[in-house]
Design a protein around this motif. Structure first.
Motif, PDB file in Angstrom:
ATOM      1  N   SER A 137      24.926  -9.180   6.037  1.00 24.42           N
ATOM      2  CA  SER A 137      25.990 -10.177   5.937  1.00 24.42           C
ATOM      3  C   SER A 137      25.563 -11.559   6.408  1.00 24.42           C
ATOM      4  O   SER A 137      26.213 -12.551   6.096  1.00 24.42           O
ATOM      5  CB  SER A 137      27.205  -9.718   6.753  1.00 24.42           C
ATOM      6  OG  SER A 137      26.847  -9.554   8.124  1.00 24.42           O
ATOM      7  N   SER A 138      24.488 -11.615   7.174  1.00 23.58           N
ATOM      8  CA  SER A 138      23.998 -12.892   7.685  1.00 23.58           C
ATOM      9  C   SER A 138      22.521 -12.753   8.009  1.00 23.58           C
ATOM     10  O   SER A 138      21.969 -11.643   8.050  1.00 23.58           O
ATOM     11  CB  SER A 138      24.764 -13.297   8.947  1.00 23.58           C
ATOM     12  OG  SER A 138      24.469 -12.392  10.001  1.00 23.58           O
ATOM     13  N   LEU A 139      21.892 -13.879   8.277  1.00 25.09           N
ATOM     14  CA  LEU A 139      20.491 -13.861   8.677  1.00 25.09           C
ATOM     15  C   LEU A 139      20.331 -13.165  10.023  1.00 25.09           C
ATOM     16  O   LEU A 139      19.329 -12.482  10.274  1.00 25.09           O
ATOM     17  CB  LEU A 139      19.961 -15.297   8.742  1.00 25.09           C
ATOM     18  CG  LEU A 139      18.449 -15.498   8.564  1.00 25.09           C
ATOM     19  CD1 LEU A 139      17.939 -14.811   7.307  1.00 25.09           C
ATOM     20  CD2 LEU A 139      18.131 -16.980   8.532  1.00 25.09           C
ATOM     21  N   ASP A 140      21.318 -13.314  10.904  1.00 23.75           N
ATOM     22  CA  ASP A 140      21.277 -12.613  12.189  1.00 23.75           C
ATOM     23  C   ASP A 140      21.281 -11.099  11.992  1.00 23.75           C
ATOM     24  O   ASP A 140      20.606 -10.362  12.714  1.00 23.75           O
ATOM     25  CB  ASP A 140      22.471 -13.016  13.055  1.00 23.75           C
ATOM     26  CG  ASP A 140      22.228 -14.309  13.821  1.00 23.75           C
ATOM     27  OD1 ASP A 140      21.129 -14.882  13.686  1.00 23.75           O
ATOM     28  OD2 ASP A 140      23.139 -14.748  14.541  1.00 23.75           O
ATOM     29  N   ALA A 141      22.061 -10.620  11.025  1.00 24.47           N
ATOM     30  CA  ALA A 141      22.109  -9.177  10.753  1.00 24.47           C
ATOM     31  C   ALA A 141      20.755  -8.682  10.265  1.00 24.47           C
ATOM     32  O   ALA A 141      20.297  -7.595  10.647  1.00 24.47           O
ATOM     33  CB  ALA A 141      23.189  -8.877   9.719  1.00 24.47           C
ATOM     34  N   LEU A 142      20.106  -9.468   9.431  1.00 23.91           N
ATOM     35  CA  LEU A 142      18.764  -9.113   8.966  1.00 23.91           C
ATOM     36  C   LEU A 142      17.782  -9.112  10.130  1.00 23.91           C
ATOM     37  O   LEU A 142      16.969  -8.188  10.277  1.00 23.91           O
ATOM     38  CB  LEU A 142      18.307 -10.100   7.900  1.00 23.91           C
ATOM     39  CG  LEU A 142      16.846  -9.961   7.450  1.00 23.91           C
ATOM     40  CD1 LEU A 142      16.640  -8.667   6.684  1.00 23.91           C
ATOM     41  CD2 LEU A 142      16.429 -11.159   6.598  1.00 23.91           C
ATOM     42  N   ALA A 143      17.855 -10.146  10.976  1.00 26.12           N
ATOM     43  CA  ALA A 143      16.957 -10.233  12.126  1.00 26.12           C
ATOM     44  C   ALA A 143      17.139  -9.035  13.052  1.00 26.12           C
ATOM     45  O   ALA A 143      16.164  -8.482  13.574  1.00 26.12           O
ATOM     46  CB  ALA A 143      17.207 -11.534  12.888  1.00 26.12           C
ATOM     47  N   ALA A 144      18.384  -8.617  13.257  1.00 27.51           N
ATOM     48  CA  ALA A 144      18.654  -7.464  14.115  1.00 27.51           C
ATOM     49  C   ALA A 144      18.036  -6.201  13.535  1.00 27.51           C
ATOM     50  O   ALA A 144      17.447  -5.391  14.263  1.00 27.51           O
ATOM     51  CB  ALA A 144      20.158  -7.289  14.293  1.00 27.51           C
ATOM     52  N   ALA A 145      18.154  -6.016  12.220  1.00 28.11           N
ATOM     53  CA  ALA A 145      17.576  -4.832  11.577  1.00 28.11           C
ATOM     54  C   ALA A 145      16.055  -4.836  11.697  1.00 28.11           C
ATOM     55  O   ALA A 145      15.433  -3.798  11.957  1.00 28.11           O
ATOM     56  CB  ALA A 145      17.992  -4.785  10.108  1.00 28.11           C
ATOM     57  N   LEU A 146      15.445  -5.998  11.526  1.00 25.76           N
ATOM     58  CA  LEU A 146      13.995  -6.106  11.665  1.00 25.76           C
ATOM     59  C   LEU A 146      13.558  -5.821  13.100  1.00 25.76           C
ATOM     60  O   LEU A 146      12.558  -5.131  13.335  1.00 25.76           O
ATOM     61  CB  LEU A 146      13.535  -7.507  11.252  1.00 25.76           C
ATOM     62  CG  LEU A 146      13.572  -7.826   9.761  1.00 25.76           C
ATOM     63  CD1 LEU A 146      13.393  -9.323   9.539  1.00 25.76           C
ATOM     64  CD2 LEU A 146      12.497  -7.051   9.016  1.00 25.76           C
ATOM     65  N   ALA A 147      14.306  -6.356  14.062  1.00 23.45           N
ATOM     66  CA  ALA A 147      13.960  -6.143  15.463  1.00 23.45           C
ATOM     67  C   ALA A 147      14.079  -4.671  15.841  1.00 23.45           C
ATOM     68  O   ALA A 147      13.217  -4.123  16.543  1.00 23.45           O
ATOM     69  CB  ALA A 147      14.847  -7.001  16.358  1.00 23.45           C
ATOM     70  N   GLU A 148      15.136  -4.011  15.380  1.00 21.20           N
ATOM     71  CA  GLU A 148      15.286  -2.579  15.649  1.00 21.20           C
ATOM     72  C   GLU A 148      14.107  -1.802  15.078  1.00 21.20           C
ATOM     73  O   GLU A 148      13.564  -0.898  15.725  1.00 21.20           O
ATOM     74  CB  GLU A 148      16.594  -2.064  15.043  1.00 21.20           C
ATOM     75  CG  GLU A 148      17.842  -2.485  15.797  1.00 21.20           C
ATOM     76  CD  GLU A 148      19.090  -1.865  15.196  1.00 21.20           C
ATOM     77  OE1 GLU A 148      19.124  -0.628  15.044  1.00 21.20           O
ATOM     78  OE2 GLU A 148      20.024  -2.616  14.857  1.00 21.20           O
ATOM     79  N   GLN A 149      13.720  -2.150  13.866  1.00 21.66           N
ATOM     80  CA  GLN A 149      12.580  -1.500  13.228  1.00 21.66           C
ATOM     81  C   GLN A 149      11.312  -1.722  14.053  1.00 21.66           C
ATOM     82  O   GLN A 149      10.526  -0.797  14.290  1.00 21.66           O
ATOM     83  CB  GLN A 149      12.412  -2.075  11.819  1.00 21.66           C
ATOM     84  CG  GLN A 149      11.459  -1.335  10.921  1.00 21.66           C
ATOM     85  CD  GLN A 149      11.421  -1.958   9.533  1.00 21.66           C
ATOM     86  OE1 GLN A 149      10.826  -3.018   9.328  1.00 21.66           O
ATOM     87  NE2 GLN A 149      12.068  -1.318   8.576  1.00 21.66           N
ATOM     88  N   GLY A 150      11.134  -2.957  14.517  1.00 24.10           N
ATOM     89  CA  GLY A 150       9.949  -3.279  15.304  1.00 24.10           C
ATOM     90  C   GLY A 150       9.890  -2.526  16.617  1.00 24.10           C
ATOM     91  O   GLY A 150       8.838  -1.989  16.990  1.00 24.10           O
ATOM     92  N   PHE A 151      11.009  -2.461  17.334  1.00 19.75           N
ATOM     93  CA  PHE A 151      11.010  -1.753  18.610  1.00 19.75           C
ATOM     94  C   PHE A 151      10.775  -0.259  18.420  1.00 19.75           C
ATOM     95  O   PHE A 151      10.121   0.390  19.248  1.00 19.75           O
ATOM     96  CB  PHE A 151      12.318  -1.995  19.356  1.00 19.75           C
ATOM     97  CG  PHE A 151      12.316  -3.260  20.165  1.00 19.75           C
ATOM     98  CD1 PHE A 151      11.474  -3.405  21.259  1.00 19.75           C
ATOM     99  CD2 PHE A 151      13.142  -4.317  19.827  1.00 19.75           C
ATOM    100  CE1 PHE A 151      11.460  -4.574  22.004  1.00 19.75           C
ATOM    101  CE2 PHE A 151      13.134  -5.494  20.566  1.00 19.75           C
ATOM    102  CZ  PHE A 151      12.290  -5.626  21.659  1.00 19.75           C
TER     103      PHE A 151
END
Length: 200
Positions: free
Chosen positions: A60-74
């Protein structure tokens, strides 16, 4: 089974359910090309061959994408540390080397994981906070074998700060070239651990 279909013009039409991982994969590539500031849902959609509204359907937003990427990274970082700790060394040194190696291999993602360019999502996302704490707990587990309970939390914070700093110095190119990065990390962490008692 979910499959892709290709139109006569060569564009890819995605079935519901398989576009999200594609968008994340494209975002990862863009992230490593230009860092967190390079992320754009419109550009990610363009590279994936879909419209911007299609990308926004999943994020829904760039923040939502960033959160998904960060979760994947961790999740990936935790797996790397687990694998290192399960290896022949089985102690913090191996985990620290794996930590910095992950940052070297994924510099754009690593910066994003710690909030660069996306402070709002980074501070308020419970899943991200839990993922960070998992990495912290991995460090604590070894220290619990060495230190009195009241000293473990601060020692873990010290070692995490040191390892995180080494990771950033490495991906920023601040460590002199020509030195094997794993060897450098190992030597620094050995110095940090000189005052630690042996594991019980």
């Amino acid at each position: 089974m979910v499959t892709d279909k290709t139109t006569e013009k060569g564009s890819t039409r995605y079935h519901h359910g398989n576009l999200r991982p594609t968008l994340l994969s494209v975002a990862r590539a863009l992230l490593e090309e230009g860092g967190p500031q390079a992320l754009s849902l419109r550009e990610i959609g363009r590279r994936a061959g879909v419209s911007a509204p299609a990308a926004y359907h999943y994020f829904s937003s760039l923040d939502a994408l960033a959160a998904a990427l960060a979760e994947q990274g961790f999740a990936e970082l935790s797996e790397e540390i687990d694998a290192a700790l399960a290896g022949p060394r089985r102690h913090l040194l191996a985990g620290g080397i794996a930590y910095v190696a992950f940052a070297r291999a994924n510099p754009g993602l690593y910066r994003l994981m710690f909030g660069e360019g996306f402070q709002a999502y980074s501070k308020g996302n419970e899943a991200i906070g839990a993922s960070r704490m998992r990495v912290y707990r991995q460090m604590k587990e070894d220290l619990e074998k060495r230190l009195a309970p009241e000293k473990v939390a601060n020692a873990a914070l010290f070692l995490w700060s040191l390892t995180h700093g080494l990771a950033l110095l490495t991906i920023d190119g601040q460590i002199e070239p020509g030195v094997d990065p794993d060897a450098r990390v190992a030597e620094v962490l050995k110095l940090a651990g000189l005052g630690l008692p042996a594991a019980k």
